[in-house]
Design a protein around this motif. Structure first.
Motif, mmCIF file in Angstrom:
data_model
loop_
_atom_site.group_PDB
_atom_site.id
_atom_site.type_symbol
_atom_site.label_atom_id
_atom_site.label_comp_id
_atom_site.label_asym_id
_atom_site.label_seq_id
_atom_site.Cartn_x
_atom_site.Cartn_y
_atom_site.Cartn_z
ATOM 1 N N SER A 1 51.609 -60.170 55.317
ATOM 2 C CA SER A 1 52.822 -61.026 54.529
ATOM 3 C C SER A 1 53.785 -59.771 54.932
ATOM 4 C CB SER A 1 52.089 -61.052 53.173
ATOM 5 O OG SER A 1 53.323 -60.723 52.204
ATOM 6 N N ASN A 2 55.351 -61.360 55.000
ATOM 7 C CA ASN A 2 56.225 -60.454 54.619
ATOM 8 C C ASN A 2 56.047 -59.848 53.444
ATOM 9 O OD1 ASN A 2 55.427 -60.233 57.450
ATOM 10 N ND2 ASN A 2 57.439 -62.834 57.583
ATOM 11 N N LEU A 3 56.146 -60.358 52.434
ATOM 12 C CA LEU A 3 56.730 -59.788 51.161
ATOM 13 C C LEU A 3 56.203 -58.271 50.959
ATOM 14 C CD1 LEU A 3 55.234 -62.574 48.667
ATOM 15 C CD2 LEU A 3 57.315 -62.398 50.345
ATOM 16 N N GLY A 4 57.134 -57.603 49.830
ATOM 17 C CA GLY A 4 56.915 -56.469 50.009
ATOM 18 C C GLY A 4 57.169 -56.016 48.320
ATOM 19 N N LEU A 5 58.033 -54.356 48.207
ATOM 20 C CA LEU A 5 57.571 -54.413 46.664
ATOM 21 C C LEU A 5 59.387 -54.933 45.750
ATOM 22 C CD1 LEU A 5 56.963 -52.047 44.075
ATOM 23 C CD2 LEU A 5 59.077 -50.718 45.898
#
Length: 366
Positions: free
Chosen positions: A340-344
């Motif tokens: 996934s390319n999502l983060g905090l």
């Protein structure tokens, strides 16, 4: 190679207290849309997003029974384990320099006692949380063709353990096996009980917002320690979670490069938490509720895969981002994890939206 899908699952687990099981601040359709957008943080167990799903009457009765029988006993047992380790650390740090400054370096019998008792008591704490059995697969012995050319028979010691991050339970597991040191906020060193323990672990205390000359920053401190671990066998290995936050255990977020800047080999480890009703993953739930639900679970399980030490190529040594991405792809492949390319930052937006706050929040990443 994938994890064995026949691993045991928990027998079910707790939910929330009656007052905690309140409806979400979003409608069902809005919540489903958010879960799809922020899939790595969406909770998929029987208790739903943020652990606020509605329970049936039998489930509520079972939860109440577990709350009465398990929570007080496990809470007391956990506190006794924590106090026992604090006493060990206190005795082993008597007349040791650097304690007040947080620059503690234990050697000789002190280091042996702290490390061995730490491993044993970390395993005891896992037992308190219901992790009676841990299923481990060891792939840590690489084939000759898997090691980059140019390495002698006395291979360089890995500077850090890199692992996917699912729960705070991850730390207890790694403590029980290899007793590594961590990166922690400077304020942790001043906490009662935990402060002294974190110093004995050899934690790196950082002021994340500080950019002054007195602070090397997280990356600088980690790089220095990783290189030190490779050079000195008595230095505790670093444990790093390159994702920077926890997920629901099915995804792998982009890796930060801090663990890879030193160009040292790393030890990849994959953690999975099979479950039936309550997932030990710490994703969209607040900490107090999560601990309560975990204590209400009769049995919890961990699956662990130890991969071979990853020795970077010359190209990876020159490009930490490439090094980090290659290790990430390896962990995702071996653990059947979705990239996934999502983060905090997106996780914070998701949590704010679940609580009815504006999605347009702008907070600096830790």
């Amino acid at each position: 190679m994938a994890l064995d899908a026949t691993a045991p699952t928990g027998d079910g687990g707790g939910g929330g207290e009656a007052e905690a099981i309140r409806p979400l601040l979003l409608s069902g359709e809005e919540a489903e849309e958010l879960d799809a957008t922020y899939a790595p943080y969406a909770r998929r167990d029987a208790y739903g997003t943020m652990g606020r799903g509605r329970l049936s009457a039998p489930q509520q009765a079972l939860l109440a029974l577990r709350c009465i029988l398990l929570v007080p006993l496990r809470f007391v047992a956990g506190m006794l384990v924590l106090l026992a380790y604090y006493v060990v650390c206190r005795v082993c740090t008597l007349s040791v320099d650097g304690l007040a400054e947080g620059r503690l370096r234990l050697e000789g019998w002190r280091r042996v006692v702290v490390a061995r008792s730490g491993c044993a008591l970390a395993r005891a704490m896992l037992f308190v949380f219901g992790f009676y059995w841990i299923r481990e697969t060891d792939r840590s012995s690489p084939n000759a063709e898997d090691v980059h050319q140019g390495h002698s028979k006395e291979m360089e010691r890995p500077g850090a353990i890199v692992s996917n991050h699912v729960s705070y339970v991850d730390i207890l597991y790694h403590m029980s096996v290899s007793f590594p040191s961590f990166v922690a906020k400077e304020s942790v060193s001043r906490l009662p009980l935990v402060g002294l323990i974190s110093k004995c672990l050899g934690c790196i205390f950082v002021q994340r917002e500080s950019k002054t000359s007195d602070s090397k920053g997280v990356s600088g401190a980690v790089t220095e320690r990783v290189q030190e671990v490779c050079q000195y066998k008595n230095s505790p290995m670093m444990l790093l979670f390159p994702e920077g936050t926890t997920t629901n255990g099915d995804y792998l977020l982009p890796f930060r490069t801090g663990a890879f800047l030193g160009s040292a080999p790393v030890q990849p480890v994959i953690l999975r938490y099979p479950y039936r009703m309550f997932s030990p993953a710490w994703d969209s739930m607040d900490g107090a509720r999560h601990v309560f639900l975990l204590l209400c679970q009769f049995v919890n399980y961990i699956e662990v895969v130890h991969l071979p030490v990853y020795y970077p190529s010359e190209q990876e040594k020159e490009d930490p981002k490439l090094y980090a991405n290659n290790v990430r792809k390896l962990i995702a492949t071996e653990g059947n994890l979705i990239l996934s390319n999502l983060g905090l930052a997106e996780k914070r937006v998701y949590h704010a939206a679940l609580n009815g706050k504006s999605r347009a929040i702008h907070q600096k990443d830790d």
